[in-house]
Motif scaffolding. Structure first.
Motif, PDB file in Angstrom:
ATOM      1  N   UNK A  54       0.810  -1.212   0.000  1.00 58.44           N
ATOM      2  CA  UNK A  54       0.000   0.000   0.000  1.00 58.44           C
ATOM      3  C   UNK A  54       0.849   1.271   0.000  1.00 58.44           C
ATOM      4  N   UNK A  55       2.107   1.127   0.305  1.00 58.33           N
ATOM      5  CA  UNK A  55       2.982   2.292   0.224  1.00 58.33           C
ATOM      6  C   UNK A  55       3.481   2.421  -1.217  1.00 58.33           C
ATOM      7  N   UNK A  56       3.210   3.525  -1.879  1.00 53.51           N
ATOM      8  CA  UNK A  56       3.539   3.629  -3.303  1.00 53.51           C
ATOM      9  C   UNK A  56       5.040   3.570  -3.565  1.00 53.51           C
ATOM     10  N   UNK A  57       5.384   2.924  -4.667  1.00 51.42           N
ATOM     11  CA  UNK A  57       6.768   2.861  -5.141  1.00 51.42           C
ATOM     12  C   UNK A  57       6.963   3.876  -6.261  1.00 51.42           C
ATOM     13  N   UNK A  58       8.212   4.051  -6.624  1.00 53.05           N
ATOM     14  CA  UNK A  58       8.546   5.002  -7.703  1.00 53.05           C
ATOM     15  C   UNK A  58       8.772   4.207  -8.987  1.00 53.05           C
ATOM     16  N   UNK A  59       7.966   4.519 -10.020  1.00 55.88           N
ATOM     17  CA  UNK A  59       8.042   3.808 -11.287  1.00 55.88           C
ATOM     18  C   UNK A  59       8.501   4.746 -12.391  1.00 55.88           C
ATOM     19  N   UNK A  60       9.251   4.176 -13.336  1.00 52.99           N
ATOM     20  CA  UNK A  60       9.705   4.887 -14.524  1.00 52.99           C
ATOM     21  C   UNK A  60       9.461   3.983 -15.714  1.00 52.99           C
ATOM     22  N   UNK A  61       8.870   4.518 -16.759  1.00 49.28           N
ATOM     23  CA  UNK A  61       8.573   3.732 -17.952  1.00 49.28           C
ATOM     24  C   UNK A  61       9.863   3.362 -18.665  1.00 49.28           C
ATOM     25  N   UNK A  62      10.034   2.075 -18.897  1.00 49.50           N
ATOM     26  CA  UNK A  62      11.238   1.571 -19.562  1.00 49.50           C
ATOM     27  C   UNK A  62      11.041   1.498 -21.068  1.00 49.50           C
ATOM     28  N   UNK A  97      11.187   1.265  -7.987  1.00 54.10           N
ATOM     29  CA  UNK A  97      12.004   1.231  -6.769  1.00 54.10           C
ATOM     30  C   UNK A  97      11.070   1.304  -5.580  1.00 54.10           C
ATOM     31  N   UNK A  98      11.090   0.272  -4.748  1.00 53.64           N
ATOM     32  CA  UNK A  98      10.173   0.212  -3.617  1.00 53.64           C
ATOM     33  C   UNK A  98      10.520   1.274  -2.598  1.00 53.64           C
ATOM     34  N   UNK A  99       9.506   1.820  -1.982  1.00 51.41           N
ATOM     35  CA  UNK A  99       9.685   2.863  -0.973  1.00 51.41           C
ATOM     36  C   UNK A  99       9.899   2.230   0.386  1.00 51.41           C
ATOM     37  N   UNK A 100      10.784   1.245   0.453  1.00 48.14           N
ATOM     38  CA  UNK A 100      11.120   0.571   1.706  1.00 48.14           C
ATOM     39  C   UNK A 100      12.404   1.178   2.247  1.00 48.14           C
ATOM     40  N   UNK A 101      12.332   1.664   3.454  1.00 50.35           N
ATOM     41  CA  UNK A 101      13.481   2.377   3.995  1.00 50.35           C
ATOM     42  C   UNK A 101      14.698   1.479   4.138  1.00 50.35           C
ATOM     43  N   UNK A 102      14.466   0.239   4.530  1.00 49.67           N
ATOM     44  CA  UNK A 102      15.611  -0.658   4.697  1.00 49.67           C
ATOM     45  C   UNK A 102      16.270  -0.926   3.365  1.00 49.67           C
ATOM     46  N   UNK A 103      15.468  -1.285   2.363  1.00 51.62           N
ATOM     47  CA  UNK A 103      16.031  -1.551   1.044  1.00 51.62           C
ATOM     48  C   UNK A 103      16.637  -0.297   0.441  1.00 51.62           C
ATOM     49  N   UNK A 141      19.855   0.555  -8.518  1.00 54.61           N
ATOM     50  CA  UNK A 141      18.835   1.492  -8.085  1.00 54.61           C
ATOM     51  C   UNK A 141      17.450   0.876  -8.051  1.00 54.61           C
ATOM     52  N   UNK A 142      17.115  -0.002  -8.977  1.00 56.90           N
ATOM     53  CA  UNK A 142      15.747  -0.487  -9.142  1.00 56.90           C
ATOM     54  C   UNK A 142      15.507  -1.763  -8.348  1.00 56.90           C
ATOM     55  N   UNK A 143      14.343  -1.797  -7.712  1.00 53.94           N
ATOM     56  CA  UNK A 143      13.927  -3.020  -7.009  1.00 53.94           C
ATOM     57  C   UNK A 143      13.581  -4.114  -8.005  1.00 53.94           C
ATOM     58  N   UNK A 144      12.925  -3.750  -9.101  1.00 57.49           N
ATOM     59  CA  UNK A 144      12.570  -4.726 -10.147  1.00 57.49           C
ATOM     60  C   UNK A 144      12.568  -4.003 -11.486  1.00 57.49           C
ATOM     61  N   UNK A 145      13.015  -4.719 -12.519  1.00 56.93           N
ATOM     62  CA  UNK A 145      13.082  -4.161 -13.859  1.00 56.93           C
ATOM     63  C   UNK A 145      12.140  -4.914 -14.797  1.00 56.93           C
TER      64      UNK A 145
END
Length: 328
Positions: A54-62, A97-103, A141-145
Motif C-alpha cells: 500500500x505504500x507507493x513505489x517510484x516507477x519509470x517507464x522503460x 524502486x520500492x519505498x522501503x526504507x531498509x532496502x 537502483x531499481x527493485x525490479x526491472x
C-alpha cells in the motif's frame, strides 16, 4: 349454474403480495450476484490475494510495445471492457524502486553522494527525460526491472472510471515518472491505482446485499410452501364439508330411491321376496277358512291367486284321510 366469484380476504391478499415480493427479490438478487462476480467480486479477491504494497513505489517507464494479433497479445496494459477480445495491444514495461526504507538505505549506501543528489532531483522532476540505457543498466537502483504495468489487477475497466486513452497517454512515454504499487506475491506485476478501503467496501456491498437477500427469499418461500399453503389446503375441505352438512340440514333428509327391478326374478331380488311373503299370507287365510267347515271331502282343491309380478294362479291339493282335521 354460474360459478360465483369468491372474494379474497385481506389475509389472502397480503399473503399473495408477500409471496410475489420474495419471488422477485430472490430472482433479482441471484442475477445481480452472477453479474457482480466477474466485474467486482473476482477483481476484489484477486487484489487482496496479490498482496499489493500500500505504500507507493517510484516507477519509470522503460519501454512500450505495440503488438497486433491475438497470438501476440497475451496481455495488454489497458483495455476497455473485461470481456473484450484483444487483437491490438499496448504493453508498457516499467522499472520501479520500492519505498522501503531498509532496502532504500541498503541500495543508496553503495551510491556516491553526488549520484545520490542527482537521483533525488530526478525523483522530484517529473519532466526529466531518462535515457533508456541508464534505466536498463542501473541495476543497483531499481527493485525490479521490466515489470508489467496495469491500471488495476485485471487491467480492464469501463469509462468514465477508466479511460484507456488517457492512461496510455500518461504512462507510455519512455522516462515517465509516476507512483505505482507492486505485488509482493508477483513482483513483476505493477498497478497504477490502489485503494484497499474501496476494494473491501466493493466486496462487502457485492456480497452482503445479494446473498442474504437470496437466502431470506428461499427460506420464506420454503416456509410458505410447506407450512402456510399446506394448512390452507387442509382447512379448505373441512370448510366445504361443513357447508354441505348445513345445506343438508336445511333441506331435510334425502331419501334414496330404490331402482325398479328389471329383467327376470331371482331369489335374491326384493320383488321375489315380496311375492313369496304375499303367497304365504294368502295360504294361511285359505287354510283357516277350510278348517272351519264341518266336513271335508277328498281332493279339495284350493285356488290361491298370487299377487305381485308373478301373475299366475297356484293350485294346491290337500288329501285327507278319515282322521281329524287337527292332524294336518
Amino acid at each position: 349454474m354460474e360459478n360465483e366469484k369468491i372474494e379474497q380476504t385481506w389475509k389472502q391478499k397480503l399473503l399473495f403480495y408477500t409471496t410475489a415480493f420474495f419471488v422477485l427479490l430472490g430472482i433479482f438478487s441471484l442475477f445481480s450476484f452472477l453479474f457482480l462476480v466477474p466485474f467486482v467480486i473476482d477483481p476484489a479477491f484477486t487484489t487482496i490475494f496479490m498482496e499489493f504494497d500500500e505504500e507507493p513505489a517510484h516507477c519509470v517507464t522503460l519501454r512500450t510495445d505495440r503488438r497486433i494479433g491475438a497470438s501476440n497479445c497475451s496481455w495488454t496494459s489497458c483495455r476497455e471492457g473485461c470481456t473484450k477480445d484483444i487483437y491490438t495491444c499496448t504493453q508498457i514495461f516499467v522499472n520501479y524502486k520500492a519505498a522501503n526504507r531498509t532496502n532504500t538505505s541498503t541500495v543508496l549506501s553503495t551510491v556516491p553522494p553526488q549520484a545520490l543528489l542527482m537521483r533525488e532531483k530526478r525523483a522530484i522532476l517529473d519532466d526529466y527525460d531518462y535515457d533508456e540505457d541508464d534505466l536498463s543498466n542501473d541495476h543497483e537502483e531499481w527493485t525490479f526491472q521490466e515489470a508489467k504495468l496495469l491500471p488495476n489487477v485485471k487491467g480492464c475497466g469501463y469509462p468514465p472510471m477508466l479511460n484507456c486513452s488517457i492512461f496510455l497517454k500518461t504512462h507510455q512515454e519512455i522516462g515517465s515518472n509516476f507512483s505505482c504499487y507492486y505485488s509482493k506475491v508477483d513482483p513483476s506485476l505493477v498497478i497504477s491505482h490502489l485503494d484497499m478501503w474501496q476494494v473491501y467496501m466493493n466486496l462487502v456491498y457485492a456480497m452482503a446485499i445479494p446473498i442474504p437477500s437470496f437466502i431470506i427469499s428461499v427460506v420464506y418461500l420454503a416456509f410458505a410452501y410447506f407450512k402456510i399453503y399446506n394448512e390452507d389446503e387442509e382447512e379448505a375441505p373441512l370448510e366445504k364439508n361443513a357447508e354441505d352438512i348445513d345445506m343438508e340440514g336445511d333441506s331435510g333428509p334425502v331419501e334414496t330411491p330404490i331402482p325398479p327391478a328389471s329383467g327376470g326374478l331371482t331369489p335374491a331380488s326384493e320383488a321375489f321376496r315380496e311375492d313369496l311373503a304375499s303367497f304365504g299370507h294368502h295360504l294361511k287365510v285359505a287354510m283357516v277358512d277350510d278348517m272351519s267347515r264341518d266336513s271335508l271331502v277328498d281332493g279339495v282343491s284350493i285356488g290361491v291367486p298370487i299377487g305381485g309380478s308373478i301373475g299366475k294362479t297356484m293350485t294346491t291339493s290337500i288329501s285327507t284321510t278319515g282322521g281329524p282335521v287337527a292332524n294336518i
